[in-house]
Design a protein around this motif. Structure first.
Motif, short mmCIF file in Angstrom:
data_model
loop_
_atom_site.label_atom_id
_atom_site.label_comp_id
_atom_site.label_asym_id
_atom_site.label_seq_id
_atom_site.Cartn_x
_atom_site.Cartn_y
_atom_site.Cartn_z
N ASP A 1 -11.26 -5.18 10.43
CA ASP A 1 -9.85 -3.83 10.41
C ASP A 1 -8.61 -4.17 10.28
N VAL A 3 -5.63 -4.35 7.45
CA VAL A 3 -5.37 -3.68 5.50
C VAL A 3 -4.88 -4.28 5.00
N SER A 5 -2.08 -5.12 2.00
CA SER A 5 -0.49 -4.79 1.74
C SER A 5 -0.69 -4.69 -0.41
N ASP A 6 -0.04 -3.91 -0.56
CA ASP A 6 0.01 -4.24 -2.28
C ASP A 6 0.02 -5.09 -2.75
N THR A 9 -2.62 -7.71 -2.08
CA THR A 9 -4.24 -7.06 -2.64
C THR A 9 -3.94 -8.39 -4.64
#
Length: 171
Positions: A1, A3, A5-6, A9
């Motif tokens: 679960d 996520v 971040s930009d 990544t």
């Protein structure tokens, strides 16, 4: 679960490229195995263009681009590392004598669970061997960054750090 971040990544793609470069130059002789990890061409993964734009700007023709498999492997290792250093498990993790060995074992379990180490290269070399070579390098990178962040926090809290900061900011 979790996520990412930009920026995380983008960083993981860069780290995956470095991990692939190190593994390929140090311990992989088979060209087919090398192609499982890195490519000399622009990244061929299913990510938006803005995710890879940072690396494309850095590339002057010699950058090793990670394959989608290697990006996924490094991302999964990062997620394990992030979980281990969360406030819930951090003190327990730090109490072990060899954090790198613990991380590698956890990485191995996670990648086996996801099936990322199944199969063989076209040359017949098992993926467990090929991906296993990436684990030590990734663990070193994650632990090195963790130690640097921890040291930065300590410097800020010490009086000596405050004194140096005030000395440097005086006009």
């Amino acid at each position: 679960d979790i996520v990412l971040s930009d920026s995380e990544t983008k960083s993981l793609i860069f780290i995956a490229g470095y991990v692939g470069f190190k593994v390929v130059t140090m311990s992989v002789d088979c060209d087919l195995c090398k192609s499982e990890l890195v490519s000399d061409q622009t990244l061929q993964v299913d990510l938006p263009v803005n995710e890879t734009s940072y690396l494309q700007e850095l590339d002057r023709g010699g950058l090793k681009w990670p394959t989608d498999l290697l990006v996924e492997v490094v991302t999964q290792m990062f997620l394990v590392f992030r979980c281990v250093i969360s406030s819930k498990y951090e003190s327990k993790f730090l109490s072990f004598g060899s954090q790198r060995a613990v991380l590698i074992e956890l990485f191995n379990e996670r990648l086996n669970f996801l099936g990322l180490q199944e199969g063989k290269c076209v040359c017949g070399s098992p993926m467990t061997v090929l991906i296993g070579k990436t684990m030590r390098i990734a663990a070193n990178i994650f632990l090195n960054n963790y130690c640097k962040r921890a040291a930065d926090k300590q410097v800020v809290t010490k009086d000596k750090g405050k004194r140096k900061l005030s000395t440097l900011t005086k006009n």
